[in-house]
Design a protein around this motif. Structure first.
Motif, PDB file in Angstrom:
ATOM      1  N   ASP A  63     -39.659 -14.298 -26.910  1.00 27.43           N
ATOM      2  CA  ASP A  63     -39.085 -13.682 -25.720  1.00 27.43           C
ATOM      3  C   ASP A  63     -39.213 -12.330 -25.762  1.00 27.43           C
ATOM      4  O   ASP A  63     -38.740 -11.561 -24.697  1.00 27.43           O
ATOM      5  CB  ASP A  63     -37.850 -14.285 -25.221  1.00 27.43           C
ATOM      6  N   ARG A  64     -39.489 -11.867 -26.870  1.00 27.36           N
ATOM      7  CA  ARG A  64     -40.078 -10.205 -27.087  1.00 27.36           C
ATOM      8  C   ARG A  64     -41.248 -10.308 -27.139  1.00 27.36           C
ATOM      9  O   ARG A  64     -42.064  -9.583 -26.735  1.00 27.36           O
ATOM     10  CB  ARG A  64     -39.207  -9.880 -28.185  1.00 27.36           C
ATOM     11  N   ASP A  65     -42.058 -10.920 -28.265  1.00 30.79           N
ATOM     12  CA  ASP A  65     -43.417 -10.899 -28.527  1.00 30.79           C
ATOM     13  C   ASP A  65     -44.288 -11.859 -27.949  1.00 30.79           C
ATOM     14  O   ASP A  65     -45.390 -11.918 -28.032  1.00 30.79           O
ATOM     15  CB  ASP A  65     -43.411 -10.802 -30.221  1.00 30.79           C
ATOM     16  N   TRP A  66     -43.519 -13.103 -27.614  1.00 27.24           N
ATOM     17  CA  TRP A  66     -44.198 -14.187 -26.956  1.00 27.24           C
ATOM     18  C   TRP A  66     -43.360 -14.956 -26.047  1.00 27.24           C
ATOM     19  O   TRP A  66     -41.981 -14.863 -26.190  1.00 27.24           O
ATOM     20  CB  TRP A  66     -45.093 -15.118 -28.088  1.00 27.24           C
ATOM     21  N   ARG A  67     -44.005 -15.675 -25.091  1.00 27.73           N
ATOM     22  CA  ARG A  67     -43.013 -16.515 -24.465  1.00 27.73           C
ATOM     23  C   ARG A  67     -43.754 -17.896 -24.535  1.00 27.73           C
ATOM     24  O   ARG A  67     -44.897 -18.189 -24.379  1.00 27.73           O
ATOM     25  CB  ARG A  67     -43.136 -16.179 -22.859  1.00 27.73           C
ATOM     26  N   ASP A  68     -42.862 -19.091 -24.759  1.00 35.91           N
ATOM     27  CA  ASP A  68     -43.330 -20.222 -24.964  1.00 35.91           C
ATOM     28  C   ASP A  68     -44.113 -20.819 -23.837  1.00 35.91           C
ATOM     29  O   ASP A  68     -45.207 -21.741 -23.788  1.00 35.91           O
ATOM     30  CB  ASP A  68     -42.369 -21.429 -25.282  1.00 35.91           C
ATOM     31  N   ALA A  69     -43.897 -20.480 -22.464  1.00 36.34           N
ATOM     32  CA  ALA A  69     -44.716 -20.872 -21.423  1.00 36.34           C
ATOM     33  C   ALA A  69     -45.925 -20.385 -21.333  1.00 36.34           C
ATOM     34  O   ALA A  69     -46.972 -20.901 -20.701  1.00 36.34           O
ATOM     35  CB  ALA A  69     -43.948 -20.378 -20.068  1.00 36.34           C
ATOM     36  N   TRP A  70     -46.273 -19.440 -22.090  1.00 33.66           N
ATOM     37  CA  TRP A  70     -47.746 -18.667 -22.279  1.00 33.66           C
ATOM     38  C   TRP A  70     -48.399 -18.978 -23.349  1.00 33.66           C
ATOM     39  O   TRP A  70     -49.680 -18.817 -23.365  1.00 33.66           O
ATOM     40  CB  TRP A  70     -47.685 -17.119 -22.307  1.00 33.66           C
ATOM     41  N   SER A  71     -47.734 -19.090 -24.460  1.00 33.43           N
ATOM     42  CA  SER A  71     -48.369 -19.320 -25.788  1.00 33.43           C
ATOM     43  C   SER A  71     -47.667 -20.348 -26.609  1.00 33.43           C
ATOM     44  O   SER A  71     -46.608 -20.791 -26.544  1.00 33.43           O
ATOM     45  CB  SER A  71     -47.984 -18.209 -26.832  1.00 33.43           C
ATOM     46  N   SER A  72     -49.012 -21.047 -27.137  1.00 32.10           N
ATOM     47  CA  SER A  72     -48.538 -22.219 -28.097  1.00 32.10           C
ATOM     48  C   SER A  72     -48.206 -22.146 -29.321  1.00 32.10           C
ATOM     49  O   SER A  72     -48.321 -20.993 -29.804  1.00 32.10           O
ATOM     50  CB  SER A  72     -49.823 -23.216 -28.089  1.00 32.10           C
ATOM     51  N   GLY A  73     -47.618 -22.968 -30.053  1.00 29.56           N
ATOM     52  CA  GLY A  73     -47.428 -22.635 -31.417  1.00 29.56           C
ATOM     53  C   GLY A  73     -48.358 -21.990 -32.174  1.00 29.56           C
ATOM     54  O   GLY A  73     -48.542 -21.217 -33.243  1.00 29.56           O
ATOM     55  N   GLU A  74     -49.687 -22.969 -31.940  1.00 34.82           N
ATOM     56  CA  GLU A  74     -50.799 -22.155 -32.543  1.00 34.82           C
ATOM     57  C   GLU A  74     -51.310 -20.843 -32.056  1.00 34.82           C
ATOM     58  O   GLU A  74     -51.689 -20.108 -33.098  1.00 34.82           O
ATOM     59  CB  GLU A  74     -52.130 -23.215 -32.213  1.00 34.82           C
ATOM     60  N   ASP A  75     -51.113 -20.569 -31.001  1.00 34.45           N
ATOM     61  CA  ASP A  75     -51.461 -19.095 -30.609  1.00 34.45           C
ATOM     62  C   ASP A  75     -50.426 -18.067 -31.217  1.00 34.45           C
ATOM     63  O   ASP A  75     -50.840 -17.090 -31.554  1.00 34.45           O
ATOM     64  CB  ASP A  75     -50.879 -18.902 -28.892  1.00 34.45           C
ATOM     65  N   VAL A  76     -49.360 -18.592 -31.335  1.00 30.97           N
ATOM     66  CA  VAL A  76     -48.374 -17.626 -32.107  1.00 30.97           C
ATOM     67  C   VAL A  76     -48.798 -17.394 -33.543  1.00 30.97           C
ATOM     68  O   VAL A  76     -48.547 -16.264 -33.995  1.00 30.97           O
ATOM     69  CB  VAL A  76     -46.845 -18.159 -31.987  1.00 30.97           C
TER      70      VAL A  76
END
Lengths: 340, 340
Positions: free
Chosen positions: B71-84
């Protein structure tokens, strides 16, 4: 679809799932470089080119990482920013020493609620800087990120060098070895109990040790030179960590109640005999070194024998198998944490 | 008593307070070991003994650390665990490359709400493992800690080697040098804007780049070999990062609007001309390499000239001084973050 959460698994079970996933991607390129893969106190890898026609041994670098989270790993009411800095450095350097390594550098990540004071942040920096300097360790870098309201998290990566010594793994203990410990047992756990009970004055040394562990860092390389067959630092309790050596080595570490009596007696005046015994057996965050050696003659100065390695798997006390109790990051919820 | 909080200071101002504190503890022991102290993209230190009578150069190890917070560097709605996992690895390896280093290893810390699913954690592990393997980087270790409810934080430390090349600092740019960039500009920023607008299909490549940056890692060592006088990776926006080189080198990086026109035109169909220009000038998380070279003849393949170094301090566009806008971890609150 796997519906389980991290709370459903213990830390060790979770690692047992994650490590094979990470390993599955490691291809042959890594073959010559990774000397000790993840899963021990620290990893060891070779750096630099193999110089042709040069007698110099390849350089082996130790690397490990460990984080502290407010209200899980410390409470602001009990620990200053300096304390937190000193502690997160100590526990990381202990992991390097537990491989037989000499710590040389560290990196720090701070994830902080923007409402965190500059004052606390500078106190943390002083704690980190002083602890690093005390052990001739360089601060190599860091990262600052803002975190959600109320969150304060400090993560450290420590690097070290093997200086030509062979890394001491958890998996090398052999039946017939003696079990020895370097450093105190149960002090940090008793300190935690006293802070929890609101009686820190009952044993200021134990409380100080809880706030700022003092791992016997130089004794890690000494143990490696003396031929330790297995070693780790006691971060999650003597029984749990002895069990880790036992399982990794496929042996049983049989500890002697008699050998531990002085440790229990040291803590009895402050916390009573039962809790003192529990602190010695299962108190976390002590960061003393637990190692196995071929025989008593190989045990170096600073270590004392507390048991022997027998056939079996895990840990026992005077021959009676023990459940590996101690601290587990996910198995214990904060309110019910059995740190002592 | 200093009552200020981290929100009152920008990230750079905070570092300007912390780094001197850390340095004040570093004594002479560090003198020979620390080649590049904290403050650049990564630190560089020497490891191993200086082998007597051996022609081999000392081994120089690069180290850096960078964290991502949900929620600072990624949002779960936009990025999967793999993406992160892929992204946190990419941004750390980019910092190694930006020194002219070759990434070799990494360590990961995960601080997670115990309610986090095992599924997400394994997806993160796959993202990290695959990104590391793609660049022949070893996963050297990690740490798991439970965090407060809702918190998910991934911190990575990356290590690398200089292979005998001289580290490329931010502070070496000289008046008369040319400014060059390797990799795209503004794609990740435009991807963020499109996700925010709910129109990811308008430019799938930009959105993919936001989710998984593709730093030109091999071009870092190439630039070092070509004699780059200064370099960094563009993590917080072209203007902000160019300003960092400018201030560190006590020069001004004068960028050419014309040279950036193709980058703006690339993004205009999806986000419109004004936002496209803003993404190119101030979009974060691109992790392309920005470097300076003595002249056009020294600019290696893969880099293109976008400006020149002039007298002054900071960054300008066609001679007009620019305020270094872009991403700041503490200066921007999440709701108002100007990432684009």
């Amino acid at each position: 679809m796997d519906e389980r959460t991290l709370a459903d698994l213990g830390e060790d079970d979770l690692l047992a799932l994650i490590i094979p996933v990470l390993r599955s991607y490691q291809t042959e390129h890594a073959g010559g470089r990774l000397v000790v893969p993840p899963g021990d106190d620290a990893a060891v890898s070779r750096v630099g080119p193999q110089a042709d026609g040069c007698a110099a041994a390849p350089v082996e670098v130790v690397a490990t990482t460990d984080a502290m989270v407010r209200d899980r790993d410390w409470r602001d009411a009990w620990s200053s920013g300096e304390d937190v800095g000193a502690k997160v450095v100590a526990q990381n350097l202990a992991d390097v020493a537990a491989m037989g390594g000499r710590p040389t550098g560290l990196l720090v990540t701070l994830v902080a609620d923007p409402a965190t004071t500059v004052e606390w942040t500078l106190a943390l920096s002083r704690g980190i800087g002083a602890a690093a300097a005390a052990h001739e360790v360089d601060v190599l870098g860091g990262d600052l990120s803002s975190g959600p309201s109320g969150v304060l998290m400090v993560s450290v990566t420590a690097l070290g060098e093997m200086d030509g010594r062979a890394p001491v793994l958890r998996s090398g203990a052999l039946v017939g070895d003696v079990v020895a410990v370097c450093g105190s047992l149960g002090l940090a756990g008793a300190g935690w109990a006293l802070l929890e009970q609101g009686r820190p004055d009952a044993d200021p040394e134990a409380v100080a040790r809880q706030r700022r562990p003092e791992p016997p860092l130089a004794d890690g390389p000494s143990a490696a030179r003396a031929g330790a067959s297995a070693m780790l630092d006691i971060s999650d309790g003597l029984l749990r960590d002895a069990d880790r050596i036992g399982r990794a080595s496929e042996v049983c570490l049989d500890l002697s109640e008699t050998a531990l009596t002085p440790d229990v007696e040291r803590l009895t005046p402050a916390v009573g005999r039962d809790l003192a015994r529990e602190c010695v057996l299962a108190g976390g965050e002590e960061h003393s070194l637990l190692a196995t050696f071929a025989d008593r003659d190989h045990v170096p100065a600073g270590f004392r024998v507390i048991g022997r390695v027998v056939a079996g798997r895990g840990v026992s006390l005077d021959g009676i198998r023990q459940k590996p109790r101690g601290w587990d990051h996910f198995g214990a919820s904060p309110g019910t944490a059995q740190r002592t």
